[in-house]
Design a protein around this motif. Sequence first.
Motif, PDB file in Angstrom:
ATOM      1  N   THR A  31       0.833  -1.218   0.000  1.00 50.98           N
ATOM      2  CA  THR A  31       0.000   0.000   0.000  1.00 50.98           C
ATOM      3  C   THR A  31       0.861   1.260   0.000  1.00 50.98           C
ATOM      4  O   THR A  31       0.510   2.248  -0.637  1.00 50.98           O
ATOM      5  CB  THR A  31      -0.955   0.032   1.215  1.00 50.98           C
ATOM      6  N   PHE A  32       2.001   1.219   0.692  1.00 52.81           N
ATOM      7  CA  PHE A  32       2.894   2.376   0.706  1.00 52.81           C
ATOM      8  C   PHE A  32       3.509   2.578  -0.679  1.00 52.81           C
ATOM      9  O   PHE A  32       3.570   3.697  -1.186  1.00 52.81           O
ATOM     10  CB  PHE A  32       3.989   2.198   1.767  1.00 52.81           C
ATOM     11  N   ASP A  34       2.233   1.585  -3.524  1.00 55.14           N
ATOM     12  CA  ASP A  34       1.156   2.057  -4.410  1.00 55.14           C
ATOM     13  C   ASP A  34       1.014   3.577  -4.316  1.00 55.14           C
ATOM     14  O   ASP A  34       0.850   4.268  -5.320  1.00 55.14           O
ATOM     15  CB  ASP A  34      -0.183   1.406  -4.042  1.00 55.14           C
ATOM     16  N   LYS A  35       1.086   4.104  -3.082  1.00 55.50           N
ATOM     17  CA  LYS A  35       0.986   5.552  -2.864  1.00 55.50           C
ATOM     18  C   LYS A  35       2.164   6.269  -3.517  1.00 55.50           C
ATOM     19  O   LYS A  35       1.988   7.292  -4.179  1.00 55.50           O
ATOM     20  CB  LYS A  35       0.945   5.848  -1.364  1.00 55.50           C
ATOM     21  N   ALA A  38       1.637   6.401  -7.231  1.00 49.87           N
ATOM     22  CA  ALA A  38       0.605   7.385  -7.573  1.00 49.87           C
ATOM     23  C   ALA A  38       1.132   8.813  -7.479  1.00 49.87           C
ATOM     24  O   ALA A  38       0.654   9.703  -8.186  1.00 49.87           O
ATOM     25  CB  ALA A  38      -0.607   7.214  -6.647  1.00 49.87           C
ATOM     26  N   LEU A  39       2.145   9.027  -6.646  1.00 48.70           N
ATOM     27  CA  LEU A  39       2.733  10.360  -6.485  1.00 48.70           C
ATOM     28  C   LEU A  39       3.906  10.602  -7.433  1.00 48.70           C
ATOM     29  O   LEU A  39       4.554  11.648  -7.376  1.00 48.70           O
ATOM     30  CB  LEU A  39       3.191  10.562  -5.032  1.00 48.70           C
ATOM     31  N   ASP A 138      -0.902   4.170   8.106  1.00 48.26           N
ATOM     32  CA  ASP A 138      -1.926   5.120   7.657  1.00 48.26           C
ATOM     33  C   ASP A 138      -1.482   6.565   7.885  1.00 48.26           C
ATOM     34  O   ASP A 138      -1.781   7.442   7.077  1.00 48.26           O
ATOM     35  CB  ASP A 138      -3.275   4.841   8.337  1.00 48.26           C
ATOM     36  N   LEU A 141       1.156   7.380   5.056  1.00 47.27           N
ATOM     37  CA  LEU A 141       0.544   7.582   3.739  1.00 47.27           C
ATOM     38  C   LEU A 141       0.025   9.008   3.589  1.00 47.27           C
ATOM     39  O   LEU A 141       0.198   9.642   2.554  1.00 47.27           O
ATOM     40  CB  LEU A 141      -0.585   6.576   3.511  1.00 47.27           C
ATOM     41  N   THR A 142      -0.582   9.522   4.628  1.00 44.63           N
ATOM     42  CA  THR A 142      -1.097  10.893   4.608  1.00 44.63           C
ATOM     43  C   THR A 142       0.037  11.912   4.660  1.00 44.63           C
ATOM     44  O   THR A 142       0.032  12.908   3.929  1.00 44.63           O
ATOM     45  CB  THR A 142      -2.039  11.110   5.809  1.00 44.63           C
ATOM     46  N   GLU A 145       2.191  12.642   1.382  1.00 37.80           N
ATOM     47  CA  GLU A 145       1.519  13.571   0.473  1.00 37.80           C
ATOM     48  C   GLU A 145       1.605  15.007   0.994  1.00 37.80           C
ATOM     49  O   GLU A 145       1.908  15.932   0.248  1.00 37.80           O
ATOM     50  CB  GLU A 145       0.069  13.151   0.271  1.00 37.80           C
TER      51      GLU A 145
END
Length: 183
Positions: A31-32, A34-35, A38-39, A138, A141-142, A145
């Motif tokens: 998941t990290f 993937d983030k 995406a960035l 979590d 991830l925030t 960004e």
Amino acid sequence: MAERPGPTKRLFLTVGTTSFDRLVDAVDQITFLDKLAALGFSRFIMQIGKGEREPRVASHAGVSVEWFRFKPTLDDEIRAADLIISHAGAGSILEALRAQKRLLVVINDALMDNHQTEVAEAMHDDNYLTTATSPAPDVLLTKVEEALVRPLDPYPPCDRSKFYEAIQRHTGVPPVGSDDTQD
């Protein structure tokens, strides 16, 4: 005609000379990555120090992952990074800020008598970096960004004039490198 790939971003993570296995564990997740993809990140380099936790994911979603324990210097990784994630050690923070890099400092809440929290919070309050109060996935991830888009103030260059003045006052001789030693 083949299309040229667009610019890619590099993320560098450092835990310094000790260990911060909870942080390494949090970023060694699909998941990290993937983030990160995406960035716009394509490379993720980790310095994991003395920790027992070694990253398991070598690449995912177009993000290559590399890691090492120690190197004589982190200058190349810092210079090439678009974002640095660091533990809250003063040396690591200052290296990144002096290089004018975007920095996310993750506080190791497992440390007792955690002076690192004070350093990180003061630098955050002065608007030089972004902090995460926990290495929870979590939260990270925030915060990654946020660290990329938050308007930050540039870290001021080092002013050695007070140091040079103190040397001259105590020795009577201008130190090498001060303005008074130039021909």
